[in-house]
Design a protein around this motif. Structure first.
Motif, mmCIF file in Angstrom:
data_model
loop_
_atom_site.group_PDB
_atom_site.id
_atom_site.type_symbol
_atom_site.label_atom_id
_atom_site.label_comp_id
_atom_site.label_asym_id
_atom_site.label_seq_id
_atom_site.Cartn_x
_atom_site.Cartn_y
_atom_site.Cartn_z
ATOM 1 N N ARG A 41 0.645 -1.254 -0.185
ATOM 2 C CA ARG A 41 0.331 0.041 0.229
ATOM 3 C C ARG A 41 0.747 1.088 -0.250
ATOM 4 O O ARG A 41 1.885 1.336 1.057
ATOM 5 C CB ARG A 41 -0.986 0.144 1.592
ATOM 6 C CG ARG A 41 -2.107 0.546 1.227
ATOM 7 C CD ARG A 41 -3.550 0.701 2.281
ATOM 8 N NE ARG A 41 -4.491 2.121 1.761
ATOM 9 C CZ ARG A 41 -4.662 3.196 2.335
ATOM 10 N NH1 ARG A 41 -3.243 3.898 3.225
ATOM 11 N NH2 ARG A 41 -5.016 3.885 2.291
ATOM 12 N N GLY A 42 0.407 1.909 -0.813
ATOM 13 C CA GLY A 42 1.959 3.321 -0.570
ATOM 14 C C GLY A 42 0.448 4.214 -1.307
ATOM 15 O O GLY A 42 -0.308 4.612 -1.759
ATOM 16 N N ARG A 43 1.206 5.579 -1.088
ATOM 17 C CA ARG A 43 0.293 6.568 -0.623
ATOM 18 C C ARG A 43 0.930 8.319 -0.127
ATOM 19 O O ARG A 43 2.675 8.679 -0.188
ATOM 20 C CB ARG A 43 -0.448 7.262 1.130
ATOM 21 C CG ARG A 43 -1.582 8.269 0.978
ATOM 22 C CD ARG A 43 -1.525 8.859 1.866
ATOM 23 N NE ARG A 43 -0.171 9.829 2.960
ATOM 24 C CZ ARG A 43 0.777 10.135 3.010
ATOM 25 N NH1 ARG A 43 -0.069 11.181 2.319
ATOM 26 N NH2 ARG A 43 1.833 10.431 3.708
ATOM 27 N N ILE A 44 1.161 8.606 -1.698
ATOM 28 C CA ILE A 44 1.878 9.624 -2.118
ATOM 29 C C ILE A 44 1.037 11.071 -2.365
ATOM 30 O O ILE A 44 -0.389 11.192 -3.193
ATOM 31 C CB ILE A 44 2.608 9.816 -3.746
ATOM 32 C CG1 ILE A 44 3.178 8.506 -3.947
ATOM 33 C CG2 ILE A 44 3.262 11.013 -4.367
ATOM 34 C CD1 ILE A 44 4.241 7.874 -4.869
ATOM 35 N N PRO A 45 1.142 11.883 -1.677
ATOM 36 C CA PRO A 45 0.616 13.374 -1.553
ATOM 37 C C PRO A 45 -0.353 14.883 -2.962
ATOM 38 O O PRO A 45 1.784 14.072 -3.032
ATOM 39 C CB PRO A 45 0.851 14.658 -1.007
ATOM 40 C CG PRO A 45 2.349 13.847 -0.045
ATOM 41 C CD PRO A 45 2.264 12.028 -0.280
ATOM 42 N N CYS A 46 -0.595 15.017 -2.936
ATOM 43 C CA CYS A 46 -0.657 16.101 -4.067
ATOM 44 C C CYS A 46 -2.000 16.404 -4.434
ATOM 45 O O CYS A 46 -2.866 16.309 -3.629
ATOM 46 C CB CYS A 46 -0.973 14.716 -5.215
ATOM 47 S SG CYS A 46 -1.076 15.701 -6.904
ATOM 48 N N THR A 47 -1.207 17.724 -4.340
ATOM 49 C CA THR A 47 -2.057 19.127 -3.844
ATOM 50 C C THR A 47 -2.941 19.600 -5.087
ATOM 51 O O THR A 47 -2.677 18.942 -5.982
ATOM 52 C CB THR A 47 -0.564 20.014 -3.513
ATOM 53 O OG1 THR A 47 -0.379 20.997 -4.718
ATOM 54 C CG2 THR A 47 -0.386 20.983 -2.116
ATOM 55 N N ASN A 48 -3.844 21.167 -4.566
ATOM 56 C CA ASN A 48 -4.489 21.007 -5.373
ATOM 57 C C ASN A 48 -4.123 22.777 -6.591
ATOM 58 O O ASN A 48 -5.299 22.818 -7.155
ATOM 59 C CB ASN A 48 -6.074 21.600 -5.106
ATOM 60 C CG ASN A 48 -7.500 20.418 -4.952
ATOM 61 O OD1 ASN A 48 -6.787 19.675 -5.419
ATOM 62 N ND2 ASN A 48 -7.625 20.328 -3.599
ATOM 63 N N SER A 49 -2.911 22.638 -6.191
ATOM 64 C CA SER A 49 -2.008 23.096 -7.690
ATOM 65 C C SER A 49 -2.385 23.086 -8.133
ATOM 66 O O SER A 49 -1.018 22.785 -9.109
ATOM 67 C CB SER A 49 -0.937 24.424 -6.610
ATOM 68 O OG SER A 49 0.144 23.385 -6.736
ATOM 69 N N PHE A 50 -2.481 23.676 -9.704
ATOM 70 C CA PHE A 50 -2.781 22.884 -11.160
ATOM 71 C C PHE A 50 -1.892 23.842 -12.203
ATOM 72 O O PHE A 50 -2.171 25.474 -11.495
ATOM 73 C CB PHE A 50 -4.478 22.808 -12.037
ATOM 74 C CG PHE A 50 -5.465 21.381 -10.951
ATOM 75 C CD1 PHE A 50 -5.296 20.478 -11.227
ATOM 76 C CD2 PHE A 50 -5.841 21.783 -10.050
ATOM 77 C CE1 PHE A 50 -5.774 19.502 -11.223
ATOM 78 C CE2 PHE A 50 -6.545 21.314 -8.680
ATOM 79 C CZ PHE A 50 -6.512 19.902 -9.739
ATOM 80 N N ARG A 51 -1.747 22.938 -12.748
ATOM 81 C CA ARG A 51 -0.113 23.339 -13.376
ATOM 82 C C ARG A 51 -0.618 23.383 -14.954
ATOM 83 O O ARG A 51 -0.073 21.840 -14.910
ATOM 84 C CB ARG A 51 1.109 23.904 -13.085
ATOM 85 C CG ARG A 51 2.052 24.094 -14.472
ATOM 86 C CD ARG A 51 3.343 24.953 -13.553
ATOM 87 N NE ARG A 51 3.382 25.499 -12.515
ATOM 88 C CZ ARG A 51 3.861 25.823 -11.888
ATOM 89 N NH1 ARG A 51 5.842 25.174 -11.755
ATOM 90 N NH2 ARG A 51 4.358 26.445 -10.554
ATOM 91 N N ASN A 52 -0.811 23.710 -15.854
ATOM 92 C CA ASN A 52 -1.680 22.826 -17.072
ATOM 93 C C ASN A 52 -1.738 21.797 -16.907
ATOM 94 O O ASN A 52 -1.620 20.275 -17.719
ATOM 95 C CB ASN A 52 -0.140 21.956 -17.957
ATOM 96 C CG ASN A 52 1.032 23.567 -18.114
ATOM 97 O OD1 ASN A 52 0.556 24.930 -18.360
ATOM 98 N ND2 ASN A 52 2.092 23.872 -17.994
ATOM 99 N N GLY A 53 -2.979 21.900 -16.318
ATOM 100 C CA GLY A 53 -4.082 20.221 -16.224
ATOM 101 C C GLY A 53 -3.351 19.246 -15.299
ATOM 102 O O GLY A 53 -4.163 19.004 -15.183
ATOM 103 N N ALA A 54 -2.439 19.909 -14.515
ATOM 104 C CA ALA A 54 -1.616 18.261 -14.014
ATOM 105 C C ALA A 54 -1.292 19.169 -11.974
ATOM 106 O O ALA A 54 -1.655 20.627 -12.240
ATOM 107 C CB ALA A 54 -0.676 18.231 -13.887
#
Length: 392
Positions: free
Chosen positions: A375-388
């Motif tokens: 089980r792996g978890r990687i954080p990812c914010t909501n600051s979008f740039r070029n759709g990512a």
């Protein structure tokens, strides 16, 4: 650089022996200029004393050529030559500059105790000379000399620490780069070679059991081996091309990511695994580094399930949230995936390093109902740039 632009020329500082010679000459010139009054003007000492004094000046400055290779020995020699010069000559020349430079090099080279001992010896000898009746140097001058020597030693030691810190940072960066390369090669080559091993073993087993009926299965397995080896060569060539940082436009494989998960699952099914994939949550495009990490975690988990755990069914769950993405790979194998030698391999460690490098975490161990779960978890914010989005 724009077409027709004139490149800026930067002066190149001397290195190696040229730098040593520049140091010796750079000190000799101001010392010699400051001592010229012993050669011109009214005589205050005999010519023999002047010759001895200039011999000591040249010897002390010339010794600085070896200062970086033998800093303590050279500094001690320069101190002795400087002391002899001030005892022989009646002219108070600036030869002390040569010793100050040598003392700085001693401290900058990391010989702190030797630098302190030489500085203390200089202050003590100067103080004794003042008490003995040397009217050219008084108590204030001794105090100022002490401050200068302490400052020189401190500056040299700071320089040594900065260079040591820079070397440590370079070594750490080189170690991290070696680990990254090893992890990438392990993930790229290890997965495909494991599939080739499993597929070839299955083909041989079917041929041995039933040569007549196993021919078609063996043919299918050989086709899968051909496809897998082609993918392995393509990904290996792409990885090596990145490591070489070459400019030629060599054919490279697309960047690995979850959009290629179908190919990964298809190759795993050819190896005999029943792979079931479930997506949930949001479906926005992941950042490239997160997408690659998720792909490699699933790839390594499938490799371990097929090669080490001898599983038949693997479930891959990918859940995308606003601030993180989670992947869970569960199999029905015989237990923890280990290397052929019976000890944990580099696969799980490599997966964990990938997750940690992006601020995430990864756990691996026996599942509650048997088998093995990663089980792996990687954080990812909501600051979008070029759709990512960007990893936090």
């Amino acid at each position: 650089m724009a077409l027709g632009a004139v490149p800026r020329l930067r002066p190149r500082l001397p290195h190696g022996r040229a730098a040593d010679a520049a140091l010796a000459c750079g000190v000799f010139v101001p010392v010699a200029v400051g001592s010229l009054r012993s050669l011109i003007g009214e005589r205050e000492e005999s010519w023999s004393a002047t010759v001895v004094g200039w011999t000591l000046i040249i010897a002390a400055c010339a010794a600085l050529y070896l200062c970086r290779r033998r800093p303590v020995v050279v500094a001690a020699f320069v101190l002795a030559a400087t002391a002899a010069y001030y005892l022989v000559s009646v002219y108070d020349g600036p030869l002390m500059v040569a010793f100050v430079v040598a003392l700085y090099v001693v401290a900058a080279r990391g010989h702190l105790q030797a630098a302190i001992a030489l500085a203390a010896l200089t202050v003590i000898a100067t103080g004794i000379g003042t008490l003995a009746g040397n009217h050219d140097v008084n108590g204030v001058a001794v105090f100022m000399l002490t401050g200068w020597l302490v400052g020189v030693v401190a500056l040299g030691w700071v320089r040594h620490n900065r260079l040591a810190l820079a070397r440590e940072s370079e070594e750490r960066a080189a170690t991290e780069e070696r680990l990254r390369i090893a992890r990438e090669l392990h993930d790229v080559v290890g997965h495909h070679l494991s599939l080739i091993n499993v597929q070839s073993a299955a083909a041989l087993r079917r041929l041995c059991k039933n040569p007549a009926k196993g021919a078609q299965s063996a043919q299918d397995a050989l086709g899968a081996i051909k496809s897998t080896s082609r993918d392995a060569l393509r990904e290996l060539r792409a990885t090596l091309g990145v490591l070489r940082q070459v400019d030629e436009q060599a054919p490279v494989a697309p960047t690995a990511g979850l959009d290629r998960l179908g190919e990964l699952v298809a190759s795993a099914r050819l190896a005999g695994l029943d792979v079931r994939v479930r997506f949930s949550g949001e479906r926005e495009q992941l950042p490239t580094e997160v997408d690659l990490a998720m792909y490699r975690i699933i790839q390594e988990s499938l490799t371990n399930a097929s090669r080490h755990a001898h599983a038949t069914v693997v479930t891959v769950g990918i859940h995308r949230e606003a601030r993180q993405v989670t992947v869970e790979v569960t199999d029905n194998g015989q237990g923890p995936a280990v290397a052929d030698g019976g000890t944990p391999g580099n696969g799980i460690r490599g997966m964990r390093e990938r997750a940690h490098a992006l601020g995430g975490e990864l756990t691996a161990g026996p599942g509650p109902d048997g088998g093995f779960t990663v089980r792996g978890r990687i954080p990812c914010t909501n600051s979008f740039r070029n759709g990512a989005c960007s990893p936090s």
